[in-house]
Design a protein around this motif. Structure first.
Motif, PDB file in Angstrom:
ATOM      1  N   SER A  73       0.812  -1.223   0.000  1.00  0.00           N
ATOM      2  CA  SER A  73       0.000   0.000   0.000  1.00  0.00           C
ATOM      3  C   SER A  73       0.843   1.269   0.000  1.00  0.00           C
ATOM      4  CB  SER A  73      -0.938   0.008   1.212  1.00  0.00           C
ATOM      5  OG  SER A  73      -0.190  -0.053   2.408  1.00  0.00           O
ATOM      6  N   GLN A  74       2.121   1.175   0.431  1.00  0.00           N
ATOM      7  CA  GLN A  74       2.977   2.351   0.442  1.00  0.00           C
ATOM      8  C   GLN A  74       3.900   2.429  -0.766  1.00  0.00           C
ATOM      9  OE1 GLN A  74       2.860   0.340   3.413  1.00  0.00           O
ATOM     10  NE2 GLN A  74       1.198   1.669   4.131  1.00  0.00           N
ATOM     11  N   SER A  75       3.756   1.489  -1.688  1.00  0.00           N
ATOM     12  CA  SER A  75       4.678   1.416  -2.810  1.00  0.00           C
ATOM     13  C   SER A  75       4.005   1.819  -4.111  1.00  0.00           C
ATOM     14  CB  SER A  75       5.224  -0.015  -2.949  1.00  0.00           C
ATOM     15  OG  SER A  75       5.993  -0.148  -4.124  1.00  0.00           O
ATOM     16  N   ASN A  76       4.786   2.386  -5.015  1.00  0.00           N
ATOM     17  CA  ASN A  76       4.306   2.702  -6.358  1.00  0.00           C
ATOM     18  C   ASN A  76       4.749   1.656  -7.371  1.00  0.00           C
ATOM     19  OD1 ASN A  76       3.054   5.146  -5.597  1.00  0.00           O
ATOM     20  ND2 ASN A  76       5.028   6.228  -5.683  1.00  0.00           N
ATOM     21  N   THR A  77       5.426   0.624  -6.893  1.00  0.00           N
ATOM     22  CA  THR A  77       5.923  -0.438  -7.761  1.00  0.00           C
ATOM     23  C   THR A  77       4.859  -1.510  -7.941  1.00  0.00           C
ATOM     24  OG1 THR A  77       8.114  -0.033  -6.822  1.00  0.00           O
ATOM     25  CG2 THR A  77       7.839  -2.025  -8.150  1.00  0.00           C
TER      26      THR A  77
END
Length: 567
Positions: A73-77
């Motif tokens: 949820s905290q990643s853009n990957t």
């Protein structure tokens, strides 16, 4: 052997080091080598079929999965491909390491696929994965796909024709007892889902990497202000006002029930689709603009999915669910995304399935008496409802109002047909009187359609009275009024007179108008006359079409001497 040992040892160290390396522990998917290591370790375990090797690899694979889900949820990957590779390991070797993949699969759907369904690479890989493990999923986790069918529909809605073939292959797995009814309106509204997703993208940015569920639950100050503005001014959320330069002034209100229902990820039961809501109005307004390529593809795919859905329904679904589906079908016949070709294709499939359901279980006509009567009363509302009424009239007559054991239901259906008939004879509601001049092509088309409806009603009355003979006196009165009426369309009164003539010869009438499947031994099959009122008995096929060639008196005055050669 040394190369194999070195290979798996290297990839295992890669997974282990990622757990210790702070650069990767927060965002495992940022290291592209992890995906390759997971794939290679899976291939080695598959090739060697060594339980010892699988047992050594599993803890690291499981730890990587848990860490990935925690940081997603905290990643853009994109995590989709990595998690699918891990799930592949869980499904193939879960029995050996005692890992129940059900929780892992559901976590993938809820946390990853809900964020990455719009990524074409992840969408294609997901469908390939589901098709590869289709048998195992349906056997071991039978509720998984039916539970997440709204999310899976987003895959095909957003990615279109490219994924149609693989989606249709997995589509039967979406149909189960708990998803059968909720799936129907979702298929009907597939084009509306596309419009809603496109509007979310225009208003909130790319759909990849952002959960629509979080957008729905947003409590941002601007959303609260928008809700207050709507409450006090009547404006729609997302309305840019008169000075707005945006070409899209039909942004769907995220608080609208339709919006929330369309964009859900999980099956939470059958929900009412609010076709009169602001959200639906905004969605349908999009068709006034040039249709997007994605919407055009959805309009083409949805009828094909309905074909598969109805075929499975008739082949595998029990009578209770089909009986519950038919009223839903009736209510949606006029609530279709208003594209001309799409509406025609969908309505044709809905009516075809409805008639097939009545053919399979004729008692549905009696069980569904209330919705049928309601739809007959709506025959004037729209062309789609008129066509539905026509087909219902045919089903009532063809199946004898549900059969010989449903006499009360048959009587009530007969009364509804009578009411529909008398309404047209006692008023100019349908405009079929001779003194009504035809003012336009529209009037001509309307009169022709309404005459067709009357012919269906007359036929249903005659067939119903033939099946339930206690209704014959009332049927003769009804048809007699039509035969004596001054209706300009000759097809209507000629048909009434023909049926009156048949009713004077009971044996012939049963042969021509009787049910397709006789309910008892006293009713013969269609086309066979049991003539027992003369000196001898005979069974014969009578070519009734020649009666139409007779000249002179009304056709209901014929006798066998009119068609048999004289001696």
């Amino acid at each position: 052997m040394a190369d194999r040992n070195g290979g798996w040892d290297f990839h295992l160290r890669t997974l282990s080091s990622s757990a210790r390396d702070s650069n990767f522990s927060g965002d495992p998917a940022s290291d592209p080598s992890l995906l390759q290591s997971v794939k290679r370790l899976y291939e080695l375990c598959k090739a060697e079929n060594s339980e010892d090797l699988i047992a050594r690899v599993y803890p690291q694979i499981n730890k990587l999965f848990q860490r990935a889900m925690a940081s997603l949820s905290q990643s853009n990957t994109s995590y989709g491909l990595l998690l699918l590779a891990i799930l592949q390991f869980f499904l193939d070797f879960g029995d050996i390491v005692l890992h129940d993949a059900d929780t892992s699969l559901r976590t993938f759907f809820k946390s990853c696929l809900s964020r990455e369904f719009a990524d074409p690479v992840v969408a294609e890989a997901t469908l390939d994965f589901l098709n590869t493990y289709k048998k195992k999923l349906l056997h071991t986790f039978p509720s998984l796909l039916p539970e997440f069918f709204p999310l899976l529909l987003k895959l095909i809605a957003w990615n279109g024709e490219k994924l149609k073939k693989s989606f249709i292959t997995i589509f039967p797995g979406l149909i189960a007892t708990g998803s059968f009814l909720p799936l129907f309106p979702s298929l009907m509204d597939l084009p509306v889902l596309v419009v809603a997703l496109e509007k979310v993208e225009r208003s909130s940015g790319s759909l990849i990497g952002s959960s629509i569920a979080s957008i729905q639950k947003s409590t941002a100050p601007e959303m609260l202000l928008a809700l207050m503005d709507e409450a006090y001014t009547g404006s729609t959320i997302g309305d840019g006002g008169a000075d707005s330069e945006s070409e899209d002034n039909n942004t769907i209100d995220v608080a609208d029930p339709l919006f929330l229902d369309l964009l859900k990820d999980e099956n939470d039961g059958l929900a009412e689709r609010h076709w009169n809501s602001p959200g639906m109005t905004a969605a349908l307004a999009a068709i006034t603009n040039p249709q997007s390529e994605r919407l055009k593809q959805a309009l083409h795919i949805a009828p094909r999915l309905l074909d598969v859905y109805f075929a499975i329904a008739l082949r595998e679904v029990n009578d209770s669910l089909i009986c519950a589906l038919v009223p839903l079908l009736m209510s949606r016949i006029s609530k279709i995304f208003p594209d001309k070709t799409f509406s025609y294709e969908v309505q044709k499939r809905l009516l075809g399935f409805m008639l097939a359901a009545f053919q399979r279980s004729p008692n549905f006509v009696a069980v569904l008496k209330k919705p049928i009567v309601d739809r007959l009363g709506e025959a004037y509302d729209s062309p789609a409802k008129t066509e539905l009424a026509l087909q219902l009239c045919w089903a009532i007559g063809e199946h004898g109002g549900g059969g010989g054991s449903h006499k009360d239901a048959a009587r009530e259906l007969f009364e509804s047909l009578e009411l529909l008939l008398y309404e047209n004879l006692s008023s100019s509601r349908l405009g079929l009187r001779q003194d009504l001049a035809v003012g336009s092509n529209g009037d001509t088309s309307r009169k022709s359609s309404q005459a067709r409806l009357l012919c269906f009603v007359i036929t249903a009355i005659a067939k119903l009275a033939t099946y339930h003979r206690e209704l014959l006196p009332r049927a003769r009165v009804s048809l007699g009024k039509v035969a004596r009426s001054r209706i300009s369309d000759g097809r209507v009164w000629r048909r009434a007179r023909d049926y009156l003539g048949l009713m004077s010869e009971p044996a012939i009438c049963i042969s021509v108008l009787g049910p397709l499947q006789p309910s008892d031994e006293h009713m013969q099959s269609p086309g066979v006359v049991n003539w027992s009122e003369g000196c001898t008995k005979m069974n014969t096929h009578v070519p009734f079409h020649i009666l139409g060639e007779q000249e002179g008196p009304p056709f209901h005055d014929f006798s066998f001497t009119d068609i048999l050669p004289g001696r």
